[in-house]
Design a protein around this motif. Sequence first.
Motif, PDB file in Angstrom:
ATOM      1  N   ASP A 183       0.812  -1.101   0.154  1.00 28.61           N
ATOM      2  CA  ASP A 183      -0.049   0.045  -0.017  1.00 28.61           C
ATOM      3  C   ASP A 183       0.865   1.332  -0.093  1.00 28.61           C
ATOM      4  N   ALA A 184       0.357   2.332  -0.516  1.00 22.94           N
ATOM      5  CA  ALA A 184       1.242   3.582  -0.686  1.00 22.94           C
ATOM      6  C   ALA A 184       1.467   4.017   0.768  1.00 22.94           C
ATOM      7  N   ASN A 185       0.331   3.990   1.843  1.00 24.91           N
ATOM      8  CA  ASN A 185       0.530   4.495   3.156  1.00 24.91           C
ATOM      9  C   ASN A 185       1.079   3.446   4.055  1.00 24.91           C
ATOM     10  N   GLY A 186       1.772   2.056   3.401  1.00 24.12           N
ATOM     11  CA  GLY A 186       2.298   1.218   4.254  1.00 24.12           C
ATOM     12  C   GLY A 186       3.634   1.756   4.887  1.00 24.12           C
ATOM     13  N   LEU A 187       3.378   1.215   6.209  1.00 22.89           N
ATOM     14  CA  LEU A 187       4.767   1.772   7.002  1.00 22.89           C
ATOM     15  C   LEU A 187       5.271   0.437   7.533  1.00 22.89           C
ATOM     16  N   ARG A 188       6.637   0.161   7.312  1.00 19.81           N
ATOM     17  CA  ARG A 188       7.441  -1.072   7.662  1.00 19.81           C
ATOM     18  C   ARG A 188       7.508  -1.034   9.259  1.00 19.81           C
ATOM     19  N   GLU A 189       7.035  -1.927  10.208  1.00 17.80           N
ATOM     20  CA  GLU A 189       7.491  -1.881  11.507  1.00 17.80           C
ATOM     21  C   GLU A 189       8.233  -2.867  11.885  1.00 17.80           C
ATOM     22  N   SER A 190       8.779  -3.125  13.072  1.00 20.61           N
ATOM     23  CA  SER A 190       9.327  -3.968  13.734  1.00 20.61           C
ATOM     24  C   SER A 190       9.299  -3.977  15.107  1.00 20.61           C
ATOM     25  N   PHE A 191       9.645  -5.095  15.810  1.00 23.86           N
ATOM     26  CA  PHE A 191       9.656  -5.287  17.152  1.00 23.86           C
ATOM     27  C   PHE A 191      10.501  -6.407  17.436  1.00 23.86           C
ATOM     28  N   CYS A 192      11.481  -6.393  18.567  1.00 20.95           N
ATOM     29  CA  CYS A 192      12.385  -7.188  19.156  1.00 20.95           C
ATOM     30  C   CYS A 192      12.089  -7.316  20.561  1.00 20.95           C
ATOM     31  N   MET A 193      12.666  -8.688  20.745  1.00 19.24           N
ATOM     32  CA  MET A 193      12.431  -9.055  22.392  1.00 19.24           C
ATOM     33  C   MET A 193      13.590 -10.004  22.473  1.00 19.24           C
ATOM     34  N   ARG A 194      13.936 -10.560  23.642  1.00 21.93           N
ATOM     35  CA  ARG A 194      14.944 -11.207  24.043  1.00 21.93           C
ATOM     36  C   ARG A 194      14.325 -12.870  23.562  1.00 21.93           C
ATOM     37  N   GLU A 195      15.497 -13.493  22.952  1.00 22.26           N
ATOM     38  CA  GLU A 195      15.207 -14.946  22.834  1.00 22.26           C
ATOM     39  C   GLU A 195      14.579 -15.657  24.028  1.00 22.26           C
ATOM     40  N   MET A 196      14.007 -16.828  23.743  1.00 25.00           N
ATOM     41  CA  MET A 196      13.104 -17.653  24.925  1.00 25.00           C
ATOM     42  C   MET A 196      14.030 -18.646  25.428  1.00 25.00           C
ATOM     43  N   GLU A 197      14.172 -18.429  26.762  1.00 23.30           N
ATOM     44  CA  GLU A 197      15.360 -19.215  27.789  1.00 23.30           C
ATOM     45  C   GLU A 197      14.572 -20.629  27.767  1.00 23.30           C
ATOM     46  N   GLY A 198      13.388 -20.865  27.573  1.00 20.37           N
ATOM     47  CA  GLY A 198      12.841 -22.125  27.496  1.00 20.37           C
ATOM     48  C   GLY A 198      12.314 -22.860  26.382  1.00 20.37           C
ATOM     49  N   GLY A 199      12.802 -22.265  25.254  1.00 19.95           N
ATOM     50  CA  GLY A 199      12.435 -22.605  23.903  1.00 19.95           C
ATOM     51  C   GLY A 199      11.030 -22.249  23.572  1.00 19.95           C
ATOM     52  N   THR A 200      10.769 -22.651  22.537  1.00 12.72           N
ATOM     53  CA  THR A 200       9.228 -22.120  21.854  1.00 12.72           C
ATOM     54  C   THR A 200       8.680 -23.430  21.031  1.00 12.72           C
ATOM     55  N   SER A 201       7.295 -23.486  21.056  1.00  9.73           N
ATOM     56  CA  SER A 201       6.757 -24.499  20.494  1.00  9.73           C
ATOM     57  C   SER A 201       6.727 -24.371  19.046  1.00  9.73           C
ATOM     58  N   VAL A 203       1.118  -2.152  21.803  1.00  5.92           N
ATOM     59  CA  VAL A 203       1.983  -0.898  22.389  1.00  5.92           C
ATOM     60  C   VAL A 203       2.986  -0.412  21.341  1.00  5.92           C
ATOM     61  N   VAL A 204       3.118  -1.353  20.360  1.00  3.58           N
ATOM     62  CA  VAL A 204       4.436  -1.131  19.646  1.00  3.58           C
ATOM     63  C   VAL A 204       4.090  -0.817  18.247  1.00  3.58           C
ATOM     64  N   ALA A 205       2.928  -0.577  17.704  1.00  4.18           N
ATOM     65  CA  ALA A 205       2.568  -0.416  16.508  1.00  4.18           C
ATOM     66  C   ALA A 205       1.489   0.427  16.186  1.00  4.18           C
ATOM     67  N   PHE A 206       1.203   0.869  14.869  1.00  5.30           N
ATOM     68  CA  PHE A 206      -0.015   1.629  14.456  1.00  5.30           C
ATOM     69  C   PHE A 206      -1.233   0.628  14.405  1.00  5.30           C
ATOM     70  N   ALA A 207      -0.833  -0.485  13.787  1.00  5.59           N
ATOM     71  CA  ALA A 207      -1.973  -1.405  13.632  1.00  5.59           C
ATOM     72  C   ALA A 207      -1.114  -3.044  13.922  1.00  5.59           C
ATOM     73  N   VAL A 208      -1.515  -3.628  14.629  1.00  2.11           N
ATOM     74  CA  VAL A 208      -0.828  -4.904  15.078  1.00  2.11           C
ATOM     75  C   VAL A 208      -1.714  -5.948  14.376  1.00  2.11           C
ATOM     76  N   PRO A 209      -0.745  -6.719  13.531  1.00  2.00           N
ATOM     77  CA  PRO A 209      -1.335  -7.781  12.752  1.00  2.00           C
ATOM     78  C   PRO A 209      -1.582  -9.118  13.529  1.00  2.00           C
ATOM     79  N   ASN A 210      -2.153 -10.153  13.249  1.00  2.00           N
ATOM     80  CA  ASN A 210      -2.584 -11.223  13.978  1.00  2.00           C
ATOM     81  C   ASN A 210      -1.454 -12.157  13.817  1.00  2.00           C
ATOM     82  N   SER A 211      -0.496 -11.934  12.836  1.00  2.00           N
ATOM     83  CA  SER A 211       0.656 -12.776  12.835  1.00  2.00           C
ATOM     84  C   SER A 211       2.128 -11.908  12.119  1.00  2.00           C
ATOM     85  N   ALA A 212       3.205 -11.816  12.828  1.00  2.00           N
ATOM     86  CA  ALA A 212       4.174 -11.189  12.322  1.00  2.00           C
ATOM     87  C   ALA A 212       5.292 -12.236  12.037  1.00  2.00           C
TER      88      ALA A 212
END
Length: 226
Positions: A139-157, A176-185
């Motif tokens: 989209d012409a008004n699309g804005l690329r966003e990103s979010f970073c967090m610490r890796e998971m100590e206990g792993g992930t499913s 709290v980190v985006a204009f529009a939060v997607p269901n999946s990033a």
Amino acid sequence: MLGFGAVAPWLRGGVWFALGLGGLLGCHSADAPRPTSTARQQVDPSAPCGEDEVREYFCDDLLPLSSSRPAPEPYDNCPATTDIRHGSFTAIGRVAAFDQGFTDYTRKRVPPGHSCCYGWCAKVKIADPSQASAQACRDANGLRESFCMREMEGGTSLPAPNPFDRCPAALKPPEVVAFAVPNSALFDASRTAQRRREVQLADCCYGWCSITPAGTVLKSGQPKTK
């Protein structure tokens, strides 16, 4: 590379925990069921986070100079625990424990080096990678966003490919980190590698596009990153 989400539990307030709970734990039967991650965090906020849980942090320079329950020396000006502050995800438990590894990291990067840092576990919302959409990026008004967090100590499913298998392949970003939060990033390996080089922490990064609200003055292509 430093990964303070995986700092050994005995470094995080281990002294006061061992003194306060050693006798209680010694009375448990060997056949007793292991406590769930949530239960462990209610008793010992310095315990490693479980599967699909991330460690979040709070640092403070304005703490009292003495405490009735201090962290181990030479950090005894820091209380051993504090209240959990607002994080990105839903916290597990109610208490944040002093984190020596992250305190050392922060004191080296933020002069004059008096910070006291605390960590706790929070539940991450794992998402279906197939539900991630790139439509907003076109989209012409699309804005690329990103979010970073610490890796998971206990792993992930739902692990990303090696060497990032402690990062979920997809998640639902915090509101709290985006204009529009997607269901999946989706996990962003390139951004993750860059982030790890820059901050020397074992982080996991995710990317998506939002449609900017009318009147927003932002240049498309400039990611908004936490």
